[in-house]
Write a protein that holds these residues in place. Structure first.
Motif, PDB file in Angstrom:
ATOM      1  N   ASP A  42       0.841  -1.190   0.000  1.00 32.48           N
ATOM      2  CA  ASP A  42       0.000   0.000   0.000  1.00 32.48           C
ATOM      3  C   ASP A  42       0.884   1.251   0.000  1.00 32.48           C
ATOM      4  OD1 ASP A  42       0.867   0.338   2.644  1.00 32.48           O
ATOM      5  OD2 ASP A  42      -1.070  -0.199   3.520  1.00 32.48           O
ATOM      6  N   ALA A  43       0.267   2.414   0.069  1.00 33.77           N
ATOM      7  CA  ALA A  43       1.015   3.669   0.002  1.00 33.77           C
ATOM      8  C   ALA A  43       1.965   3.854   1.186  1.00 33.77           C
ATOM      9  CB  ALA A  43       0.044   4.847  -0.079  1.00 33.77           C
ATOM     10  N   LYS A  44       1.714   3.130   2.290  1.00 34.59           N
ATOM     11  CA  LYS A  44       2.578   3.196   3.468  1.00 34.59           C
ATOM     12  C   LYS A  44       3.715   2.178   3.413  1.00 34.59           C
ATOM     13  CE  LYS A  44      -1.231   4.693   6.384  1.00 34.59           C
ATOM     14  NZ  LYS A  44      -2.093   4.339   7.525  1.00 34.59           N
ATOM     15  N   GLY A  45       3.728   1.355   2.343  1.00 29.60           N
ATOM     16  CA  GLY A  45       4.769   0.346   2.204  1.00 29.60           C
ATOM     17  C   GLY A  45       4.470  -0.965   2.901  1.00 29.60           C
ATOM     18  N   GLN A  46       3.242  -1.132   3.386  1.00 27.25           N
ATOM     19  CA  GLN A  46       2.852  -2.368   4.052  1.00 27.25           C
ATOM     20  C   GLN A  46       2.307  -3.366   3.045  1.00 27.25           C
ATOM     21  OE1 GLN A  46       0.047  -0.903   6.952  1.00 27.25           O
ATOM     22  NE2 GLN A  46       1.654  -0.534   8.461  1.00 27.25           N
ATOM     23  N   ALA A  47       2.699  -4.639   3.181  1.00 25.14           N
ATOM     24  CA  ALA A  47       2.203  -5.685   2.287  1.00 25.14           C
ATOM     25  C   ALA A  47       0.732  -5.940   2.580  1.00 25.14           C
ATOM     26  CB  ALA A  47       3.014  -6.954   2.468  1.00 25.14           C
ATOM     27  N   VAL A  48      -0.105  -5.818   1.553  1.00 27.17           N
ATOM     28  CA  VAL A  48      -1.539  -6.061   1.708  1.00 27.17           C
ATOM     29  C   VAL A  48      -1.982  -7.318   0.968  1.00 27.17           C
ATOM     30  CG1 VAL A  48      -2.163  -3.668   2.219  1.00 27.17           C
ATOM     31  CG2 VAL A  48      -2.055  -4.418  -0.161  1.00 27.17           C
ATOM     32  N   VAL A  49      -1.190  -7.776   0.018  1.00 29.02           N
ATOM     33  CA  VAL A  49      -1.434  -9.033  -0.698  1.00 29.02           C
ATOM     34  C   VAL A  49      -0.085  -9.681  -0.957  1.00 29.02           C
ATOM     35  CG1 VAL A  49      -2.290 -10.092  -2.840  1.00 29.02           C
ATOM     36  CG2 VAL A  49      -3.518  -8.148  -1.860  1.00 29.02           C
TER      37      VAL A  49
END
Length: 93
Positions: A42-49
């Motif tokens: 995501d835009a924060k750099g967190q893995a979402v998939v």
């Protein structure tokens, strides 16, 4: 933008549609049989998939379900068994 092409070390990637809706299609041309990991940040750099995919030498059509993601900016990162990686941003509508 309708598609984005990324090429490195004889491996080609085309990602479409951009912007994306419910699914993101990835045309992946591999140089050999291997397992790759698709990660969407995501835009924060967190893995979402995160998904592991087995690919063959040559053309592979991969698809990632985006229905659970909110609208916004994301980055697709592809890691392969040789520790090479490819990244490209896209928009989810």
């Amino acid at each position: 933008i309708r598609s984005i092409r990324i090429n490195a070390k004889n491996t080609g990637v085309i990602m479409y549609p951009v912007p994306a809706g419910e699914n993101l299609n990835i045309d992946y041309t591999g140089d050999k049989v291997k397992t790759i990991r698709l990660t969407i940040l995501d835009a924060k750099g967190q893995a979402v998939v995160t998904e592991n995919k087995n690919v063959l030498a040559g053309y592979n059509l991969l698809q990632v379900d985006l229905q659970k993601l909110s609208k916004g900016n994301y980055t697709l990162v592809i890691y392969d068994a040789d520790k090479e990686y490819y990244g490209q941003q896209f928009i989810k509508l």
